[in-house]
Design a protein around this motif. Structure first.
Motif, PDB file in Angstrom:
ATOM      1  N   THR A  42       0.853  -1.186   0.000  1.00 51.90           N
ATOM      2  CA  THR A  42       0.000   0.000   0.000  1.00 51.90           C
ATOM      3  C   THR A  42       0.887   1.234   0.000  1.00 51.90           C
ATOM      4  N   PRO A  43       0.372   2.384  -0.397  1.00 49.30           N
ATOM      5  CA  PRO A  43       1.169   3.610  -0.318  1.00 49.30           C
ATOM      6  C   PRO A  43       1.651   3.894   1.105  1.00 49.30           C
ATOM      7  N   ALA A  44       0.815   3.630   2.116  1.00 47.47           N
ATOM      8  CA  ALA A  44       1.226   3.871   3.505  1.00 47.47           C
ATOM      9  C   ALA A  44       2.414   2.990   3.872  1.00 47.47           C
ATOM     10  N   GLN A  45       2.403   1.740   3.441  1.00 43.62           N
ATOM     11  CA  GLN A  45       3.523   0.842   3.718  1.00 43.62           C
ATOM     12  C   GLN A  45       4.772   1.276   2.954  1.00 43.62           C
ATOM     13  N   LEU A  46       4.589   1.774   1.733  1.00 49.25           N
ATOM     14  CA  LEU A  46       5.731   2.274   0.970  1.00 49.25           C
ATOM     15  C   LEU A  46       6.356   3.475   1.664  1.00 49.25           C
ATOM     16  N   LEU A  47       5.531   4.363   2.163  1.00 52.95           N
ATOM     17  CA  LEU A  47       6.032   5.538   2.879  1.00 52.95           C
ATOM     18  C   LEU A  47       6.782   5.131   4.133  1.00 52.95           C
ATOM     19  N   ALA A  48       6.228   4.191   4.867  1.00 53.85           N
ATOM     20  CA  ALA A  48       6.882   3.718   6.096  1.00 53.85           C
ATOM     21  C   ALA A  48       8.224   3.070   5.767  1.00 53.85           C
ATOM     22  N   TRP A  49       8.274   2.274   4.702  1.00 52.59           N
ATOM     23  CA  TRP A  49       9.533   1.630   4.323  1.00 52.59           C
ATOM     24  C   TRP A  49      10.555   2.685   3.907  1.00 52.59           C
ATOM     25  N   CYS A  50      10.115   3.664   3.120  1.00 59.54           N
ATOM     26  CA  CYS A  50      11.019   4.707   2.650  1.00 59.54           C
ATOM     27  C   CYS A  50      11.615   5.487   3.819  1.00 59.54           C
ATOM     28  N   LYS A  51      10.786   5.804   4.804  1.00 56.42           N
ATOM     29  CA  LYS A  51      11.273   6.574   5.961  1.00 56.42           C
ATOM     30  C   LYS A  51      12.262   5.765   6.795  1.00 56.42           C
ATOM     31  N   SER A  52      12.061   4.467   6.861  1.00 55.25           N
ATOM     32  CA  SER A  52      12.976   3.634   7.635  1.00 55.25           C
ATOM     33  C   SER A  52      14.200   3.207   6.829  1.00 55.25           C
ATOM     34  N   HIS A  53      14.172   3.464   5.510  1.00 52.44           N
ATOM     35  CA  HIS A  53      15.321   3.176   4.639  1.00 52.44           C
ATOM     36  C   HIS A  53      15.571   4.392   3.743  1.00 52.44           C
ATOM     37  N   PRO A  54      15.943   5.529   4.321  1.00 53.77           N
ATOM     38  CA  PRO A  54      16.118   6.753   3.530  1.00 53.77           C
ATOM     39  C   PRO A  54      17.162   6.580   2.429  1.00 53.77           C
ATOM     40  N   ASN A  55      16.901   7.228   1.307  1.00 61.14           N
ATOM     41  CA  ASN A  55      17.796   7.230   0.146  1.00 61.14           C
ATOM     42  C   ASN A  55      17.851   5.900  -0.599  1.00 61.14           C
ATOM     43  N   LYS A  56      17.009   4.967  -0.251  1.00 58.07           N
ATOM     44  CA  LYS A  56      17.016   3.665  -0.925  1.00 58.07           C
ATOM     45  C   LYS A  56      15.883   3.507  -1.928  1.00 58.07           C
ATOM     46  N   LEU A  57      15.009   4.484  -1.992  1.00 56.38           N
ATOM     47  CA  LEU A  57      13.931   4.508  -2.981  1.00 56.38           C
ATOM     48  C   LEU A  57      14.099   5.735  -3.863  1.00 56.38           C
ATOM     49  N   ILE A  58      14.066   5.535  -5.187  1.00 53.28           N
ATOM     50  CA  ILE A  58      14.037   6.668  -6.109  1.00 53.28           C
ATOM     51  C   ILE A  58      13.093   6.344  -7.263  1.00 53.28           C
ATOM     52  N   TYR A  59      12.635   7.395  -7.922  1.00 52.76           N
ATOM     53  CA  TYR A  59      11.951   7.251  -9.207  1.00 52.76           C
ATOM     54  C   TYR A  59      12.288   8.481 -10.034  1.00 52.76           C
ATOM     55  N   ALA A  60      12.102   8.368 -11.345  1.00 54.61           N
ATOM     56  CA  ALA A  60      12.524   9.447 -12.247  1.00 54.61           C
ATOM     57  C   ALA A  60      11.439  10.497 -12.419  1.00 54.61           C
ATOM     58  N   ARG A  61      11.872  11.659 -12.884  1.00 55.38           N
ATOM     59  CA  ARG A  61      10.963  12.777 -13.150  1.00 55.38           C
ATOM     60  C   ARG A  61       9.835  12.327 -14.080  1.00 55.38           C
ATOM     61  N   PRO A  62       8.573  12.443 -13.685  1.00 52.43           N
ATOM     62  CA  PRO A  62       7.457  11.943 -14.494  1.00 52.43           C
ATOM     63  C   PRO A  62       7.390  12.499 -15.909  1.00 52.43           C
ATOM     64  N   ALA A  63       7.812  13.746 -16.118  1.00 54.33           N
ATOM     65  CA  ALA A  63       7.736  14.342 -17.453  1.00 54.33           C
ATOM     66  C   ALA A  63       8.651  13.664 -18.456  1.00 54.33           C
ATOM     67  N   ASN A  64       9.586  12.828 -17.979  1.00 60.63           N
ATOM     68  CA  ASN A  64      10.501  12.137 -18.892  1.00 60.63           C
ATOM     69  C   ASN A  64      10.684  10.673 -18.510  1.00 60.63           C
ATOM     70  N   SER A  65       9.655  10.082 -17.905  1.00 61.95           N
ATOM     71  CA  SER A  65       9.775   8.704 -17.449  1.00 61.95           C
ATOM     72  C   SER A  65       8.428   8.017 -17.473  1.00 61.95           C
ATOM     73  N   GLY A  66       8.335   6.910 -18.215  1.00 67.26           N
ATOM     74  CA  GLY A  66       7.103   6.136 -18.232  1.00 67.26           C
ATOM     75  C   GLY A  66       6.722   5.621 -16.850  1.00 67.26           C
ATOM     76  N   PRO A  67       7.635   4.953 -16.134  1.00 67.84           N
ATOM     77  CA  PRO A  67       7.304   4.519 -14.771  1.00 67.84           C
ATOM     78  C   PRO A  67       6.981   5.679 -13.837  1.00 67.84           C
ATOM     79  N   GLY A  68       7.698   6.797 -13.987  1.00 75.51           N
ATOM     80  CA  GLY A  68       7.441   7.951 -13.123  1.00 75.51           C
ATOM     81  C   GLY A  68       6.055   8.517 -13.311  1.00 75.51           C
ATOM     82  N   ARG A  69       5.646   8.687 -14.562  1.00 76.74           N
ATOM     83  CA  ARG A  69       4.316   9.269 -14.783  1.00 76.74           C
ATOM     84  C   ARG A  69       3.205   8.258 -14.521  1.00 76.74           C
ATOM     85  N   THR A  70       3.488   6.954 -14.706  1.00 76.92           N
ATOM     86  CA  THR A  70       2.474   5.938 -14.385  1.00 76.92           C
ATOM     87  C   THR A  70       2.234   5.886 -12.886  1.00 76.92           C
TER      88      THR A  70
END
Length: 389
Positions: free
Chosen positions: A166-194
């Motif tokens: 879930t988004p809440a679980q993703l947020l919790a994981w990201c906060k407990s593992h800072p700098n380990k999640l990234i995604y690209a700028r949506p204006a130039n990335s299919g996964p980012g804009r999806t």
């Protein structure tokens, strides 16, 4: 002047006129050089098809030049060329990003219904999902490839043991593992804009098709997630490189960007994907569009080329190495019709769970042109302003 002299003058005039007419006809029949610019990575899927057209039509095409460019910069470049009365780009291969920007800025030739005689029965060729994506082009382009995209999460199973669903679980994981999640700028990335367009459905926002007034939950979530993301790369390739090298442990992805980097060895084959609970598939497509200002003699060739690219033989090539899975936009192009190498890649690196997810979860088209541009601008301004590279 004698009668004979007058006749001689008239005959000479007729000869000159006839010579000019035949010269013009010969000139019009000369093969043209075509410059194709790709801002979607689409040439991985279609370049062999374009080259096949040139090989089969030497009287129409003398040369095809292929160039890659970033999607966000292309509309401005084309607008400047058009203002200067130049026509250096004949065909653009784009995702929904530059397609939307170009529609909003009036850059593309209106193909349908304005030139429908050049594309007989084209809309009937599309499979149901791609047919809906074709409507997004508003007649300014033709969908050439198709992918039921995502959003999905991709992760290193050795380092991610509590998999967010879930988004809440993703947020919790990201906060407990800072700098380990990234995604690209949506204006130039299919996964980012999806990811950007899929969140309103998952979070239950008021209006998933209105990023300005209907995405309160999505923007609040992205701002909070922003606190544990180090930066936003300018494209998806950089994201996958960092994921594969172990710099990052998780990213957002789509079906093709899951399969292809693993097939190419950029991301380890054993990396896994996870769908969000109650996800809605936001589908994707690549389009062929023509900038305004292309000469008439080239337009006629381009129309034939675009029709050629929607034939089953060329569409079968778009399975490629899973980059835009599955790839074909038209009906009746099964995997069995693809090159043997493509069949092997999909068999080895495809996901058995995709078939069930694609069947069980609802599908929607992306935002329309104006809404997509508004979403990109708001994300750039409020989320990525200080962290995009």
């Amino acid at each position: 002047m004698t009668w004979c002299a007058q006749l001689s003058v008239r005959l000479a005039t007729l000869c000159v006129a006839a010579g000019a007419m035949f010269a013009t006809a010969a000139q019009a029949a000369d093969p043209v050089s075509i410059n194709i610019v790709d801002v979607a990575g689409n040439l991985q899927l279609t370049q062999k098809g374009f080259e096949a057209f040139k090989a089969k039509n030497p009287t129409l095409v003398s040369n095809i030049t292929f160039t890659n460019a970033p999607a966000p910069q292309l509309p401005g470049k084309i607008k400047a060329m058009q203002a200067a009365g130049r026509s250096d780009i004949d065909l653009v291969l784009t995702g929904t990003d530059a397609l939307a920007a170009g529609i909003q800025q009036g850059l593309w030739v209106k193909l349908l219904p304005d030139n429908s005689a050049a594309f007989p029965g084209v809309l009937d060729k599309y499979a149901p999902g791609p047919r809906k994506m074709q409507d997004l082009a508003q007649g300014y382009g033709l969908a050439v490839t198709y992918m039921p995209a995502g959003p999905l999460l991709e992760y290193n199973p050795e380092r991610v043991t509590e998999i967010p669903k879930t988004p809440a679980q993703l947020l919790a994981w990201c906060k407990s593992h800072p700098n380990k999640l990234i995604y690209a700028r949506p204006a130039n990335s299919g996964p980012g804009r999806t990811f950007l367009m899929g969140l309103p459905y998952i979070l239950g926002d008021k209006d998933p098709m209105d990023p300005v007034n209907g995405w309160d939950k999505t923007w609040a979530f992205l701002k909070e997630l922003n606190e544990c993301i180090p930066y936003y790369p300018g494209g998806t390739s950089a994201v996958m490189k960092e994921l594969g090298e172990g710099t990052r442990d998780m990213t957002v992805t789509v079906t093709g960007w899951d399969i292809n980097p693993r097939a190419l060895g950029i991301v380890p084959a054993e990396f896994r994907v996870q769908a969000f609970e109650n996800m809605t598939w936001v589908n994707d497509a690549h389009y062929m569009v023509i900038p305004k200002g292309v000469p008439k003699e080239k337009l006629e060739v381009l129309y034939k080329l675009m029709n050629f690219m929607l034939e089953p033989a060329q569409q079968a090539l778009t399975y490629d190495d899973g980059y835009f899975y599955p790839g074909p936009a038209v009906k009746d192009v099964p995997l069995s019709s693809a090159p043997e190498k493509s069949q092997e890649v999909i068999k080895k690196f495809g996901r058995p769970e995709y078939a069930k997810l694609l069947a069980d979860r609802p599908h929607v088209v992306p935002l329309n042109a104006a809404a997509m541009v508004a979403a990109f601008q708001k994300w750039d301004r409020e989320i990525g302003a200080q962290k995009t590279k």
